[in-house]
Design a protein around this motif. Structure first.
Motif, PDB file in Angstrom:
ATOM      1  N   LEU A   7      91.368  21.709  25.573  1.00  0.00           N
ATOM      2  CA  LEU A   7      92.780  21.612  24.783  1.00  0.00           C
ATOM      3  C   LEU A   7      92.780  21.302  23.455  1.00  0.00           C
ATOM      4  N   ASP A   8      93.442  22.206  22.446  1.00  0.00           N
ATOM      5  CA  ASP A   8      93.333  22.105  21.279  1.00  0.00           C
ATOM      6  C   ASP A   8      95.027  21.670  21.036  1.00  0.00           C
ATOM      7  N   SER A   9      95.521  21.033  19.912  1.00  0.00           N
ATOM      8  CA  SER A   9      96.737  20.636  19.648  1.00  0.00           C
ATOM      9  C   SER A   9      97.102  20.619  18.160  1.00  0.00           C
ATOM     10  N   SER A  10      95.836  20.859  17.360  1.00  0.00           N
ATOM     11  CA  SER A  10      96.484  20.649  15.868  1.00  0.00           C
ATOM     12  C   SER A  10      97.011  21.718  15.624  1.00  0.00           C
ATOM     13  N   ALA A  11      97.757  21.604  14.405  1.00  0.00           N
ATOM     14  CA  ALA A  11      98.724  22.716  14.041  1.00  0.00           C
ATOM     15  C   ALA A  11      98.013  23.226  12.781  1.00  0.00           C
ATOM     16  N   GLN A  35      75.341  28.839  31.669  1.00  0.00           N
ATOM     17  CA  GLN A  35      76.137  29.156  32.919  1.00  0.00           C
ATOM     18  C   GLN A  35      77.236  28.458  33.120  1.00  0.00           C
ATOM     19  N   ASN A  36      77.367  27.374  32.307  1.00  0.00           N
ATOM     20  CA  ASN A  36      78.504  26.300  32.099  1.00  0.00           C
ATOM     21  C   ASN A  36      79.791  27.236  31.689  1.00  0.00           C
ATOM     22  N   THR A  37      80.943  26.913  32.151  1.00  0.00           N
ATOM     23  CA  THR A  37      82.120  27.668  31.955  1.00  0.00           C
ATOM     24  C   THR A  37      83.370  26.897  30.959  1.00  0.00           C
ATOM     25  N   VAL A  38      84.145  27.397  30.572  1.00  0.00           N
ATOM     26  CA  VAL A  38      85.094  26.809  29.612  1.00  0.00           C
ATOM     27  C   VAL A  38      86.410  27.794  29.854  1.00  0.00           C
ATOM     28  N   THR A  39      87.422  26.943  30.024  1.00  0.00           N
ATOM     29  CA  THR A  39      88.793  27.504  29.647  1.00  0.00           C
ATOM     30  C   THR A  39      89.497  26.695  28.362  1.00  0.00           C
ATOM     31  N   HIS A  40      89.925  27.694  27.641  1.00  0.00           N
ATOM     32  CA  HIS A  40      90.447  26.858  26.326  1.00  0.00           C
ATOM     33  C   HIS A  40      91.876  27.233  26.194  1.00  0.00           C
ATOM     34  N   ARG A  41      92.460  26.099  26.166  1.00  0.00           N
ATOM     35  CA  ARG A  41      94.052  26.360  26.052  1.00  0.00           C
ATOM     36  C   ARG A  41      94.545  25.752  24.881  1.00  0.00           C
ATOM     37  N   ASP A  42      95.031  26.576  24.003  1.00  0.00           N
ATOM     38  CA  ASP A  42      95.475  26.207  22.731  1.00  0.00           C
ATOM     39  C   ASP A  42      96.742  25.835  22.699  1.00  0.00           C
ATOM     40  N   LEU A  43      97.069  24.615  22.833  1.00  0.00           N
ATOM     41  CA  LEU A  43      98.694  24.466  22.987  1.00  0.00           C
ATOM     42  C   LEU A  43      99.549  24.471  21.714  1.00  0.00           C
ATOM     43  N   HIS A  44      98.961  24.721  20.571  1.00  0.00           N
ATOM     44  CA  HIS A  44      99.416  25.047  19.307  1.00  0.00           C
ATOM     45  C   HIS A  44      99.671  26.470  19.233  1.00  0.00           C
ATOM     46  N   ARG A  45      98.831  27.528  19.341  1.00  0.00           N
ATOM     47  CA  ARG A  45      98.943  28.809  19.199  1.00  0.00           C
ATOM     48  C   ARG A  45      99.890  29.409  20.558  1.00  0.00           C
ATOM     49  N   ALA A  46      99.792  28.778  21.561  1.00  0.00           N
ATOM     50  CA  ALA A  46     100.548  29.264  22.697  1.00  0.00           C
ATOM     51  C   ALA A  46     101.164  27.857  23.293  1.00  0.00           C
ATOM     52  N   PRO A  47     102.251  27.495  22.548  1.00  0.00           N
ATOM     53  CA  PRO A  47     102.889  26.320  23.320  1.00  0.00           C
ATOM     54  C   PRO A  47     103.720  26.219  24.448  1.00  0.00           C
ATOM     55  N   LEU A  84      94.007  22.290  35.717  1.00  0.00           N
ATOM     56  CA  LEU A  84      93.362  20.831  35.589  1.00  0.00           C
ATOM     57  C   LEU A  84      92.475  20.734  36.628  1.00  0.00           C
ATOM     58  N   LEU A  85      92.960  21.097  37.836  1.00  0.00           N
ATOM     59  CA  LEU A  85      92.165  20.516  39.082  1.00  0.00           C
ATOM     60  C   LEU A  85      90.853  21.245  39.233  1.00  0.00           C
ATOM     61  N   THR A  86      91.034  22.412  38.372  1.00  0.00           N
ATOM     62  CA  THR A  86      89.446  23.583  38.664  1.00  0.00           C
ATOM     63  C   THR A  86      88.469  22.633  37.455  1.00  0.00           C
ATOM     64  N   ALA A  87      88.918  21.631  36.614  1.00  0.00           N
ATOM     65  CA  ALA A  87      87.981  21.204  35.587  1.00  0.00           C
ATOM     66  C   ALA A  87      87.284  20.251  36.206  1.00  0.00           C
ATOM     67  N   ASP A  88      85.960  20.358  35.798  1.00  0.00           N
ATOM     68  CA  ASP A  88      85.155  18.992  35.987  1.00  0.00           C
ATOM     69  C   ASP A  88      85.120  18.110  34.779  1.00  0.00           C
ATOM     70  N   VAL A  89      85.337  18.601  33.742  1.00  0.00           N
ATOM     71  CA  VAL A  89      85.608  17.688  32.399  1.00  0.00           C
ATOM     72  C   VAL A  89      86.578  18.323  31.712  1.00  0.00           C
ATOM     73  N   VAL A  90      87.594  17.503  31.024  1.00  0.00           N
ATOM     74  CA  VAL A  90      88.527  17.699  30.413  1.00  0.00           C
ATOM     75  C   VAL A  90      88.234  17.099  28.683  1.00  0.00           C
ATOM     76  N   LEU A  91      88.516  18.195  27.997  1.00  0.00           N
ATOM     77  CA  LEU A  91      88.458  17.777  26.365  1.00  0.00           C
ATOM     78  C   LEU A  91      89.700  17.972  25.611  1.00  0.00           C
ATOM     79  N   VAL A  92      90.090  16.926  25.146  1.00  0.00           N
ATOM     80  CA  VAL A  92      91.492  17.050  24.495  1.00  0.00           C
ATOM     81  C   VAL A  92      91.322  16.755  22.982  1.00  0.00           C
ATOM     82  N   GLY A  93      91.876  17.905  22.191  1.00  0.00           N
ATOM     83  CA  GLY A  93      91.786  17.431  20.686  1.00  0.00           C
ATOM     84  C   GLY A  93      93.191  16.955  20.575  1.00  0.00           C
ATOM     85  N   ALA A  94      93.050  15.730  19.715  1.00  0.00           N
ATOM     86  CA  ALA A  94      94.494  14.971  19.615  1.00  0.00           C
ATOM     87  C   ALA A  94      94.437  14.413  18.200  1.00  0.00           C
TER      88      ALA A  94
END
Ligand SMILES: Cc1cc2nc3c(=O)[nH]c(=O)nc-3n(C[C@H](O)[C@H](O)[C@H](O)COP(=O)(O)O)c2cc1C
Length: 216
Positions: A7-11, A35-47, A84-94
């Motif tokens: 997750l990114d949230s910087s404006a 083979q590791n996978t990533v879902t990127h959710r940009d909470l600023h670009r797509a609030p 969220l539940l499909t994630a093994d690790v959660v990375l939060v830009g805050a």
């Protein structure tokens, strides 16, 4: 292979430090195993919208009698929790905004923090690591007059750590405004050192967590 929710949230789309440090984590995560996978959710670009109805804080069976949250809000919340539940690790830009977290990140928290589904007696994320990347314009050192003014990191630690049961790693960089604000000029070096250390810590956490086997 482990899956990361990032997750990114910087404006700030150009010079954001939380975005840059988060990217360092992601690079190390992918390098640890391509083979590791990533879902990127940009909470600023797509609030996300604000929580549409207070009853959404509860699972359906526990909502107050007569509550009738909008169907699209129920569906959005379900999708965010599933993500969220499909994630093994959660990375939060805050980034720190006005002594708290960006409202875009708070909207995500308001959707996914549901006692009885993700928190409280049910903690499906328990044991899965969360990494918080905190970036702050000034400093809030222990023992200084501004100690305790950062209300973003403690809230994230409470929600992800205590409520959801995730082991939290904090990577932080402060004095990000030192080069721009003349009053902070004497702290430029410290700001640079903290930034370099944060990138090192993010790279190390990314390769450590990226090298683990999937929890399920
Ligand atoms: C709306 C807004 C509010 C801010 N409020 C604070 C604050 O309360 N305390 C602080 O130390 N810095 C504050 N800053 C500065 C940011 O925390 C700093 O620029 C940080 O680097 C932002 O993260 P980023 O580099 O990932 O964008 C604020 C910045 C913005 C845009």
């Amino acid at each position: 292979m482990p899956h990361l929710l990032h997750l990114d949230s910087s404006a700030d789309l150009d010079t954001s430090r939380s975005r840059a440090i988060g990217q360092t984590f992601v690079d190390a995560w992918l390098e640890a195993d391509p083979q590791n996978t990533v879902t990127h959710r940009d909470l600023h670009r797509a609030p996300l919208p604000h929580l549409a109805d207070s009853s959404l804080h509860w699972p359906e069976h526990a909502r107050p009698e007569g509550s009738n949250p909008p169907a699209e809000a129920v569906a959005l919340q379900a999708a965010l929790i599933e993500e969220l539940l499909t994630a093994d690790v959660v990375l939060v830009g805050a980034p720190l905004y006005n002594y708290s977290m960006p409202s875009t990140l708070k909207a995500w928290i308001d959707h996914i923090h549901v006692p009885g589904i993700t928190a409280g007696d049910k903690q499906p994320m328990a044991g899965r690591p969360a990494v918080i990347i905190s970036s702050r314009g000034v400093s809030y050192d222990e023992g200084s007059p501004t100690a305790g003014w950062d209300h973003a990191v403690p809230a994230l630690q409470l929600i992800l750590g205590t409520s959801l049961g995730m082991p939290v790693t904090l990577v932080s960089t402060s004095l990000t405004l030192a080069e721009a604000v003349p009053e902070l000029a004497d702290q430029i070096e410290r700001g640079r050192e903290e930034l370099a250390l944060a990138h090192e810590e993010a790279a190390s956490a990314g390769s450590r967590l990226g090298g683990m086997t999937r929890l399920e």
